[in-house]
Design a protein around this motif. Sequence first.
Motif, PDB file in Angstrom:
ATOM      1  N   THR A  20      -5.613  -5.926   2.543  1.00 23.55           N
ATOM      2  CA  THR A  20      -5.930  -6.665   1.320  1.00 23.55           C
ATOM      3  C   THR A  20      -7.384  -7.105   1.248  1.00 23.55           C
ATOM      4  OG1 THR A  20      -5.343  -8.781   2.332  1.00 23.55           O
ATOM      5  CG2 THR A  20      -3.585  -7.592   1.167  1.00 23.55           C
ATOM      6  N   GLN A  35       1.731 -17.050  -4.210  1.00 20.75           N
ATOM      7  CA  GLN A  35       0.850 -16.091  -4.870  1.00 20.75           C
ATOM      8  C   GLN A  35       0.715 -14.812  -4.049  1.00 20.75           C
ATOM      9  OE1 GLN A  35      -2.881 -18.068  -5.490  1.00 20.75           O
ATOM     10  NE2 GLN A  35      -2.024 -19.535  -6.932  1.00 20.75           N
ATOM     11  N   PHE A  36       1.422 -14.741  -2.937  1.00 25.36           N
ATOM     12  CA  PHE A  36       1.392 -13.594  -2.035  1.00 25.36           C
ATOM     13  C   PHE A  36       2.753 -13.532  -1.355  1.00 25.36           C
ATOM     14  CE2 PHE A  36       0.220 -11.238   1.798  1.00 25.36           C
ATOM     15  CZ  PHE A  36      -0.547 -10.224   1.242  1.00 25.36           C
ATOM     16  N   PRO A  37       3.211 -12.347  -0.965  1.00 27.36           N
ATOM     17  CA  PRO A  37       4.514 -12.258  -0.307  1.00 27.36           C
ATOM     18  C   PRO A  37       4.598 -13.166   0.925  1.00 27.36           C
ATOM     19  CG  PRO A  37       3.700 -10.069  -0.839  1.00 27.36           C
ATOM     20  CD  PRO A  37       2.583 -11.032  -1.126  1.00 27.36           C
ATOM     21  N   TRP A  49       4.858  -9.231   7.788  1.00 26.40           N
ATOM     22  CA  TRP A  49       5.043  -9.065   6.360  1.00 26.40           C
ATOM     23  C   TRP A  49       5.723  -7.736   6.101  1.00 26.40           C
ATOM     24  CZ3 TRP A  49       1.572 -12.184   8.420  1.00 26.40           C
ATOM     25  CH2 TRP A  49       1.268 -13.366   7.758  1.00 26.40           C
ATOM     26  N   GLU A  53       6.394  -5.020   0.198  1.00 23.61           N
ATOM     27  CA  GLU A  53       6.025  -6.182  -0.613  1.00 23.61           C
ATOM     28  C   GLU A  53       4.512  -6.337  -0.704  1.00 23.61           C
ATOM     29  OE1 GLU A  53       8.023  -9.520   1.136  1.00 23.61           O
ATOM     30  OE2 GLU A  53       9.997  -8.818   0.507  1.00 23.61           O
ATOM     31  N   VAL A  54       3.822  -6.120   0.398  1.00 24.86           N
ATOM     32  CA  VAL A  54       2.358  -6.224   0.397  1.00 24.86           C
ATOM     33  C   VAL A  54       1.764  -5.106  -0.464  1.00 24.86           C
ATOM     34  CG1 VAL A  54       0.272  -6.112   1.822  1.00 24.86           C
ATOM     35  CG2 VAL A  54       2.278  -7.389   2.627  1.00 24.86           C
ATOM     36  N   TRP A  57       2.200  -5.933  -4.049  1.00 23.54           N
ATOM     37  CA  TRP A  57       1.232  -6.954  -4.454  1.00 23.54           C
ATOM     38  C   TRP A  57      -0.134  -6.307  -4.730  1.00 23.54           C
ATOM     39  CZ3 TRP A  57      -3.436  -8.758  -2.648  1.00 23.54           C
ATOM     40  CH2 TRP A  57      -3.880  -9.973  -3.160  1.00 23.54           C
ATOM     41  N   THR A  60      -0.014  -4.377  -8.000  1.00 27.74           N
ATOM     42  CA  THR A  60      -0.057  -5.285  -9.134  1.00 27.74           C
ATOM     43  C   THR A  60      -1.486  -5.721  -9.433  1.00 27.74           C
ATOM     44  OG1 THR A  60       2.167  -6.097  -8.679  1.00 27.74           O
ATOM     45  CG2 THR A  60       0.757  -7.514 -10.013  1.00 27.74           C
ATOM     46  N   ARG A  61      -2.252  -5.986  -8.379  1.00 32.43           N
ATOM     47  CA  ARG A  61      -3.648  -6.363  -8.548  1.00 32.43           C
ATOM     48  C   ARG A  61      -4.457  -5.220  -9.161  1.00 32.43           C
ATOM     49  NH1 ARG A  61      -2.023 -10.658  -8.494  1.00 32.43           N
ATOM     50  NH2 ARG A  61      -2.497 -12.354  -7.116  1.00 32.43           N
TER      51      ARG A  61
END
Length: 69
Positions: A20, A35-37, A49, A53-54, A57, A60-61
């Motif tokens: 990330t 706001q984050f997994p 994690w 899911e990461v 995320w 999505t960004r």
Amino acid sequence: MNTETNSPRLMSFNDVAAATTLSKTLVRQMAAENQFPAPLSIGVKRLAWVRAEVEAWIDTRIAARGIAA
């Protein structure tokens, strides 16, 4: 292991930070603020994690970049 990508299903803190480009402090803060997994506790003092899911995320960004532009 995930058979599609041959990657582990779980990510370490270092893996998440690298994927990330966020600092560990920011990852922790964003997860606490939903706001984050959220991480999983996989042992005493050990977090991981869920890779899917990461990656979702991150996707999505990336998608939001097109909307905001």
